[in-house]
Write a protein that holds these residues in place. Structure first.
Motif, PDB file in Angstrom:
ATOM      1  N   PHE A   1     -85.943 -19.275 -61.737  1.00 35.26           N
ATOM      2  CA  PHE A   1     -86.770 -18.973 -62.907  1.00 35.26           C
ATOM      3  C   PHE A   1     -87.887 -19.999 -63.064  1.00 35.26           C
TER       4      PHE A   1
ATOM      5  N   LEU B   1     -91.963 -19.216 -62.910  1.00 33.94           N
ATOM      6  CA  LEU B   1     -92.969 -19.522 -63.925  1.00 33.94           C
ATOM      7  C   LEU B   1     -94.133 -20.290 -63.310  1.00 33.94           C
TER       8      LEU B   1
ATOM      9  N   ILE C   1     -94.827 -29.051 -65.745  1.00 32.03           N
ATOM     10  CA  ILE C   1     -94.328 -29.668 -66.964  1.00 32.03           C
ATOM     11  C   ILE C   1     -94.027 -28.617 -68.017  1.00 32.03           C
ATOM     12  N   ILE C   2     -95.010 -27.775 -68.282  1.00 32.42           N
ATOM     13  CA  ILE C   2     -94.836 -26.763 -69.326  1.00 32.42           C
ATOM     14  C   ILE C   2     -93.840 -25.709 -68.887  1.00 32.42           C
TER      15      ILE C   2
ATOM     16  N   LEU D   1     -90.433 -27.080 -69.183  1.00 34.92           N
ATOM     17  CA  LEU D   1     -90.199 -27.316 -70.599  1.00 34.92           C
ATOM     18  C   LEU D   1     -89.829 -26.025 -71.312  1.00 34.92           C
ATOM     19  N   SER D   2     -90.660 -25.009 -71.147  1.00 35.87           N
ATOM     20  CA  SER D   2     -90.375 -23.722 -71.802  1.00 35.87           C
ATOM     21  C   SER D   2     -89.049 -23.150 -71.323  1.00 35.87           C
ATOM     22  N   SER D   3     -88.829 -23.253 -70.022  1.00 35.32           N
ATOM     23  CA  SER D   3     -87.584 -22.680 -69.522  1.00 35.32           C
ATOM     24  C   SER D   3     -86.394 -23.449 -70.080  1.00 35.32           C
TER      25      SER D   3
ATOM     26  N   PHE E   1     -86.071 -24.595 -73.013  1.00 33.74           N
ATOM     27  CA  PHE E   1     -85.762 -24.033 -74.334  1.00 33.74           C
ATOM     28  C   PHE E   1     -84.854 -22.818 -74.183  1.00 33.74           C
ATOM     29  N   LEU E   2     -85.250 -21.936 -73.269  1.00 35.58           N
ATOM     30  CA  LEU E   2     -84.464 -20.714 -73.080  1.00 35.58           C
ATOM     31  C   LEU E   2     -83.080 -21.024 -72.559  1.00 35.58           C
TER      32      LEU E   2
ATOM     33  N   LEU F   1     -81.385 -23.769 -72.817  1.00 37.88           N
ATOM     34  CA  LEU F   1     -80.566 -24.443 -73.820  1.00 37.88           C
ATOM     35  C   LEU F   1     -80.028 -23.449 -74.840  1.00 37.88           C
ATOM     36  N   SER F   2     -80.885 -22.544 -75.244  1.00 37.67           N
ATOM     37  CA  SER F   2     -80.433 -21.526 -76.196  1.00 37.67           C
ATOM     38  C   SER F   2     -79.313 -20.692 -75.599  1.00 37.67           C
ATOM     39  N   THR F   3     -79.472 -20.336 -74.337  1.00 33.08           N
ATOM     40  CA  THR F   3     -78.413 -19.577 -73.665  1.00 33.08           C
ATOM     41  C   THR F   3     -77.111 -20.357 -73.710  1.00 33.08           C
TER      42      THR F   3
END
Lengths: 308, 316, 484
Positions: B111, B115, B124-125, B128-130, B132-133, B135-137
């Protein structure tokens, strides 16, 4: 429709979409009180985003802005509260430190990511030394400024827009702003035209420090007591805000107004997710998804310089 | 003897080991020799986890400037949560749990690279964004009672042989394998080449995209291994278990002598740096220094190392 | 202002072993347009960079209006004395507008109302030079096509606020301009010159040079070898002046041309140009040369072939870089590692790279190429430039590649190394390898079975072995004029 026009409209469109979606899901937010509540942290976030924007303008990245905002809060809630003169001095010293870091990074050609990463440790360490656990007191004048009740439109919105407009004017319309942005666009050509990139970078970092300072002060005014870790998340928010606002990491292409709007969008997105009854577990993930979505939309619009 | 010293001196990792030894000696001197061995063992225990993710981060950073994996903490957490849930304290499901955790980590790596490559998002971004996803998972999947690890895993993660944790031995084996991969496989050479000069690497026949892809997957997999071991060590997966490892993974790479400009990796350096950092924390704790001092010192050391390592001033 | 705008005396500049300038005297009178012509490696750009202050000479002096400027000549000093330049690498900031880019070169364009002043300055100058230009001074540079960018940069160079223009250097200013705008520029140069500004014009378009300049200086191999008023030259004599006086050298490398063209085709490619004309064909075992002035599409052609983008290729490819630093050398690695990097898969034993096999390959090619080093495990940068280039050759030749693309690899290499490598190339070609060789040196083309001369990104001439003369190559390299 030209690319640059699309690029500048994207942040506003994103904001409108999130705003519209929020109102749809929770009509009660469409009020003075509702908006004020949802956007109450907009000002500190916007200020931190502007700070990050200054650094991104010169092709660097600041991973320490979040902890810096927390540190400012800690200093202000203790030193500034008890000894305003000394406190002010220390705060000014912090800005000078930021400028020094910028000078160091430029003169030794260091990677800003790693240096600001180390710096973030330093900021947190100092903050924790001053205030090992949350506490302190916000100076009264700070609280009253942040507590201002403006008619019709909530303060956070007005303040954020004013900040955005002022910086927009300075960076995009002043003759010195041209030099700053040129430093990001083609630093070698700027040097050859006689502009000192060392000075430019130091000033931009100093501005980042200054706006980080304002962010910390405004945050303290809202929370009334300080916490070293309260703004850790601001680093990521600020980067996301700049990018959402149409900025790019390399090339000196940034938009102050866009950055502020991006920050507002992110702040709203948080509330929106709460109203959407998305389980709190997924809120972080949703923010990541929003970031990815916006970047995916931007991908075809990303400037690809026609270098033969 | 002088010859040996001269040769060692030029290795990038020697300084982190010397620093680690120096700190240990200072601590031991302060305590009057008490607990010297225990300090080392404890440092080794904790450093193991930073070393695993440090190795992955090192590979990513070595592929060139701008490449960094910020999704490591999230991967650790997700892997730990998945492992614990699938194993469900049952030793018979040990391998299944490990497989599931590593499988999930593999997907995270894919993944991440997707991206970066498809959406052309800077690493970096993207990571970073991944994160978030991911961690939420992890948070949503892992909510509920804290599941204990199966006995074999718990035992493995906490047992020591002659004062050396078994987990550290495993990581040592992993490190040796990685060192061989770097030096002796086509993939390893490709990483080093791309880190030095991606254009020259392409012109020399190296598949740059494939190599980068494998590297991000490797980093995610190593984070997965860390998550499994960490869960075994701490008696279960916690939703904040990855927190400290973001900065730690980058710090051990920098302090260990791997070049942030890419193209040169130092596996021993990761060990030296991780040991140094934990021994430093121990020393500061024993000296009575507060958490704030420890943080300031870590940050200053990172900056100092990068300033010294970068050597030349800006070329005109 | 004296009669002389600027004078350079005895300027020398070397880059390592390469003598870019070997003692050049140049003088430019006030109100004069000086043309500077020469083939690759003549030293034109280097000389102009020294004039502009972006490079410092090893030896020599710079005199302004008769007064000497000692050692503190720099970009700032040059600019403060009214010297402006437009080089081929554009120095505009792509994220800024045309008007903002104008502000950058004028420190006094600040304060209240700077935007309008800058905008008006940009527009006025654009209107003056390129009537009907259609450029909006508030457009960002990155939104402009390359031709308009060049127009913007040229116009900026001629803008004046406080410092009067003494000298403007234009290095291939019409390279991205169309016929109409190019003529506008040249006409403007004449009017500007009549007002007292001096202009140095570098161009490969000989008609433009002859039509615009008062005086022409011909450079070759770091020296100014001819200088005459423009009336004293015509196209023929200019080309002749750029070439050598020596009689044509016939190739001493034996070859059988017929057998070659009967061999199967190894590469077939068309350069990506507007009219899709011209095709490059290479048979197995042939050595194909790509000639013409540098930057006219030869490297692009090589990269197109390497990337297999719309080309027909029947064997594995290898690329030998000319710009070692950016395209070839891995600085942190040893000589052996640099040599073997393309052949790693073939050196595997039990899945891992065998260090014996690696050392073996490196040692074998060290011997065959004659790389001078006491130890192949030393860092690559311990080698001289020529030997580094040999290492890059070894990398390509030591691999299984059958088609070798060479991007002017002998640039700046000493003659001894060159001769050794030429022999190696000929040997490998005899053994069946195909070479496509972009070179900026005439003498190297004698080794080629066929040469394609590039001009403006397209093939302007195909010369077989018999036709490969310096004169023909020069003619095909230099276009008549921008109006053509």
């Amino acid at each position: 429709m030209s690319r640059s026009l699309l690029r500048s409209l994207l942040p506003i469109i994103s904001l409108m979409v999130v705003l519209g979606a929020t109102f749809y899901v929770q009509p009660r937010t469409m009020s003075y009180f509702g908006l004020n509540l949802m956007l109450q942290y907009a000002v500190p976030i916007a200020l931190a985003t502007i700070a990050q924007m200054f650094v991104i303008t010169v092709n660097d990245l600041d991973l320490s802005i979040g902890p810096f905002v927390g540190l400012v809060g800690c200093i202000s809630a203790t030193l500034l509260y008890t000894n305003p003169l000394f406190g002010t001095l220390v705060l000014l010293l912090c800005i000078a430190a930021y400028a020094a870091v910028g000078a160091l990074i430029h003169s030794r050609n260091l990677p800003s990511i790693v240096v600001t990463l180390g710096l973030s440790f330093v900021w947190v360490g100092i903050a924790v030394l001053i205030l090992p656990s949350p506490g302190g007191k916000a100076p009264d004048w700070l609280k009253s400024i942040m507590g201002l009740q403006t008619p019709l439109v909530p303060l956070p919105i007005i303040a954020a827009i004013v900040i955005g407009l002022l910086v927009q004017l300075a960076l995009m319309h002043s003759s010195l702003g041209v030099i700053a942005r040129g430093a990001g666009g083609n630093p070698r050509a700027m040097e050859r035209a006689g502009w000192s990139m060392l000075k430019t970078k130091s000033i931009m970092y100093a501005l980042a420090g200054f706006f980080g300072l304002l962010s910390g002060l405004s945050l303290l005014g809202l929370t009334t007591s300080a916490d070293a870790h309260v703004a850790d998340r601001y680093t990521l928010y600020s980067i996301a805000g700049v990018i959402l606002g149409g900025g790019e990491f390399i090339g000196g292409r940034v938009s102050p107004l866009g950055a502020v709007i991006g920050a507002l969008t992110l702040a709203l997105a948080g509330s929106f997710l709460i109203f959407l009854k998305i389980s709190p577990d997924w809120q972080i993930g949703a923010q990541g998804a929003i970031l990815i979505l916006v970047l995916a939309l931007k991908a075809p619009l990303t400037t690809r310089d026609v270098s033969q | 003897m002088i010859n040996l010293w001269n040769r060692l001196r030029r290795e990038p990792w020697i300084w982190s080991f010397l620093a680690a030894i120096g700190v240990w000696l200072a601590t031991v001197a302060y305590t009057g020799g008490q607990g010297a061995g225990e300090i080392l063992t404890a440092a080794l225990s904790f450093a193991t986890f930073s070393i695993i993710v440090g190795l992955g981060q090192m590979m990513v950073i070595t592929t060139g400037p701008g490449n960094v994996d910020l999704s490591i903490p999230a991967s650790i957490t997700l892997s730990g949560v998945v492992a614990m849930k699938v194993m469900d304290t049952d030793s018979a499901r040990l391998l299944l749990g490990i497989g599931a955790a590593l499988g999930v980590s593999f997907l995270v790596g894919v993944f991440n690279y997707g991206l970066i490559r498809l959406l052309r998002i800077p690493p970096i971004i993207a990571t970073l964004s991944s994160s978030f996803l991911v961690l939420s998972t992890a948070i949503s999947y892992g909510r509920g009672i804290r599941i204990k690890p199966p006995i074999p895993l718990d035992t493995f993660a906490t047992t020591r042989l002659f004062g050396i944790p078994l987990a550290a031995m495993l990581v040592a084996v992993l490190s040796v394998i990685l060192a061989i991969v770097i030096k002796r496989t086509v993939y390893g050479r490709a990483v080093l080449a791309i880190g030095q000069n991606p254009r020259a690497a392409w012109l020399a026949g190296i598949n740059v995209n494939q190599t980068r892809f494998m590297t991000y997957v490797l980093s995610a997999l190593l984070a997965g291994v860390c998550g499994i071991l960490l869960s075994g060590f701490s008696g279960g997966a916690a939703l904040n278990m990855g927190e400290d490892f973001l900065l730690a993974s980058i710090a051990v790479v920098v302090i260990g002598g791997t070049s942030v400009a890419g193209g040169r990796a130092s596996v021993p350096g990761i060990w030296g740096a991780a040991l140094f950092m934990y021994l430093l924390v121990t020393m500061l704790n024993i000296f009575g220094a507060s958490a704030g001092v420890r943080l300031i010192m870590t940050g200053t050391i990172i900056i100092a190392v990068i300033v010294l390592a970068s050597g030349e001033a800006r070329p005109k | 202002m004296g009669l002389e705008a600027i004078r350079l005396g005895g300027v020398e500049k070397s880059f390592g072993a390469v003598h870019a300038l070997a003692g050049v005297d140049l003088r430019v009178a006030a109100g004069e347009c000086l043309g500077l012509v020469g083939h690759n490696g003549a030293g034109k750009s280097t000389l102009m960079h020294i004039l502009a202050g972006t490079l410092s000479p090893d030896k020599g002096e710079i005199l302004l209006g008769g007064r000497q400027h000692e050692t503190n000549w720099s970009v700032n000093v040059a600019r403060a004395n009214g010297i402006r330049c437009v080089f081929q690498e554009l120095s505009l900031c792509p994220n800024l507008t045309v008007a903002e880019n104008v502000r950058i070169v004028h420190g006094n364009l600040q304060g209240f109302g700077w935007k309008k002043r800058s905008h008006d300055l940009a527009c006025a100058k654009l209107d003056e030079i390129f009537p009907g230009h259609g450029i909006n001074a508030n457009d960002a540079i990155s939104d402009l096509a390359i031709g308009k960018r060049q127009m913007a940069e040229i116009a900026r160079a001629f803008t004046v606020t406080d410092i009067p223009l003494r000298l403007v250097i234009l290095d291939e200013p019409t390279s991205s301009l169309d016929a109409v705008t190019a003529q506008q520029l040249l006409a403007f140069v004449r009017t500007q010159v009549a007002k007292g500004t001096s202009v140095i014009l570098i161009s490969h378009l000989l008609g433009d040079i002859l039509g615009t300049c008062d005086r022409i200086v011909v450079m070759k191999d770091g020296k100014a070898i001819a200088e005459r008023p423009a009336k004293g030259f015509d196209r023929q004599s200019l080309v002749a002046a750029m070439g050598t006086d020596l009689t044509e050298k016939k190739s001493t490398v034996a070859k059988s041309a017929e057998a070659k063209s009967a061999a199967p085709i190894a590469v077939r490619a068309k350069p990506k140009t507007a009219d899709q004309s011209g095709e490059l064909i290479a048979h197995q075992g042939e050595i194909i040369g790509l000639a013409g002035l540098s930057g006219h599409g030869q490297t692009r052609m090589l990269l197109q072939i390497y990337a297999k983008a719309e080309v027909e290729v029947t064997a594995p490819l290898a690329f030998i870089a000319g710009d070692r630093q950016s395209d070839g050398i891995f600085n942190l690695w040893s000589i052996a590692e640099n040599v073997t990097v393309r052949s790693l898969r073939a050196l595997k034993k039990h899945g891992l790279i065998s260090s014996d096999a690696e050392d073996g390959l490196a040692a074998e090619w060290k011997k065959r190429m004659g790389i001078r080093t006491p130890d192949i495990h030393n860092n690559i940068l311990t080698l001289s430039g020529g030997n580094q280039q040999k290492a890059l050759f070894a990398r390509a030749l030591g691999s299984e590649a059958k088609i070798i693309l060479m991007d002017d690899p002998m640039r700046g290499v000493d003659i001894g190394t060159k001769l050794e490598v030429y022999e190696m190339i000929a040997q490998e070609a005899r053994a069946g390898r195909t070479f496509i060789w972009y070179t900026t040196e005439m003498e190297e083309l004698q080794y080629c079975d066929r040469a394609y001369v590039f001009r403006n990104g397209a093939i302007s001439a195909t010369l077989s072995r018999e036709d490969l003369t310096e004169e023909k190559i020069l003619h095909a390299s230099f276009a008549e004029s921008s109006a053509a």
